[in-house]
Design an enzyme around this catalytic site. Structure first.
Site, PDB file in Angstrom:
ATOM      1  CG  HIS A 147       7.705  -5.216  -1.828  1.00 37.94           C
ATOM      2  ND1 HIS A 147       7.712  -6.572  -1.597  1.00 37.94           N
ATOM      3  CD2 HIS A 147       8.687  -4.982  -2.757  1.00 37.94           C
ATOM      4  CE1 HIS A 147       8.642  -7.133  -2.342  1.00 37.94           C
ATOM      5  NE2 HIS A 147       9.251  -6.202  -3.053  1.00 37.94           N
ATOM      6  CG  HIS A 160       0.533  -7.769  -1.601  1.00 36.15           C
ATOM      7  ND1 HIS A 160       0.580  -8.583  -0.501  1.00 36.15           N
ATOM      8  CD2 HIS A 160       1.812  -7.583  -2.004  1.00 36.15           C
ATOM      9  CE1 HIS A 160       1.839  -8.889  -0.237  1.00 36.15           C
ATOM     10  NE2 HIS A 160       2.611  -8.291  -1.143  1.00 36.15           N
TER      11      HIS A 160
END
Length: 258
Positions: free
Chosen positions: A178, A220
């Site tokens: 992303h 993440h």
């Protein structure tokens, strides 16, 4: 006066005791006494040398210490910033909004939107921009998948695997796809679309918010997002270098012109 017979018996008895004493002494193995130096030598020969890897662990390098410290800080900061990782987290009520931002940076909406715009476009200039955007998105997907497959860093332990449309490599964390896509699209849009200043600021803010949301959702670690942003920024330079035009790729443009 003792008789000769009793004297002989006493001598025989004393001789028997003497022989018994000598037999006990003779049972000991002959050889020099066990000196301290000999014991030290035998002890040193019995001790096995340390393996080379153990010696290296006893003397870690400065780079190893620095990397271990950076990893520890990364894990600690990611854990503290994962405030939307679950409904019971500190900012759990904002989790639905973070998931909307997650979808806005996902690859599938961008691929489908670019493909649709490419099919509906009547302008050759617009087709050129959209075709290169499609090429950039596909290149981003392949590159991120390769790096994830090589590094194989697991996602944070506090992450919930309820992500929007995942594939096999999405179980890995490094780098953030992303964040890579957000930086790539941001730089692409700023270079090829004529936008007012407020809209340009919004595009940059969108890219940054997408990166931050990855850590807040627990998807993440911090270093995954930072490296992803840098990778996406650099990837745009590759797209510019390999820019597709009617001269460099006439077959593609002939295909889309129909």
């Amino acid at each position: 006066m003792p008789s000769p017979r009793s004297s002989r018996e006493r001598r025989a008895g004393s001789g028997g005791s003497r022989l018994e004493f000598l037999s006990l002494v003779s049972q000991r193995s002959p050889g020099p006494p066990d000196s301290p130096a000999r014991r030290k030598e035998s002890g040193s020969s019995a001790a096995a040398p340390l393996p080379e890897e153990d010696c290296m662990k006893l003397n870690p390098s400065f780079l190893g210490i620095a990397l271990s410290s950076l990893l520890a800080i990364d894990l600690w900061a990611s854990k503290r910033l994962g405030v939307c990782a679950g409904e019971g987290s500190a900012w759990g009520s904002a989790r639905p909004l973070m998931k909307v931002i997650e979808v806005s940076g996902h690859g599938i909406p961008w691929l489908l939107g670019t493909f649709y715009g490419l099919c509906q476009s009547d302008s050759s200039a617009a087709r050129e921009v959209l075709l290169n955007l499609l090429f950039a998105l596909l290149l981003d997907l392949v590159l991120v998948a390769v790096v994830k497959g090589i590094v194989k860093r697991r996602r944070p332990t506090h992450n919930k695997m309820d992500m929007f449309v995942t594939i096999s490599v999405d179980k890995y964390s490094f780098p953030s796809g992303h964040a890579t896509r957000a930086a790539l699209v941001c730089r692409f849009v700023l270079h090829h679309l004529v936008l007012a200043v407020p809209l340009r600021v919004l595009v940059v803010l969108w890219a940054l918010i997408v990166g931050v949301s990855r850590v807040m959702l627990g998807r993440h670690n911090v270093t995954d997002v930072l490296f992803g942003l840098l990778l996406g920024y650099a990837l745009y330079s590759v797209v510019e270098y390999c820019w597709l035009s009617p001269l460099s790729a006439p077959a593609l443009f002939a295909l889309w012109s129909h």
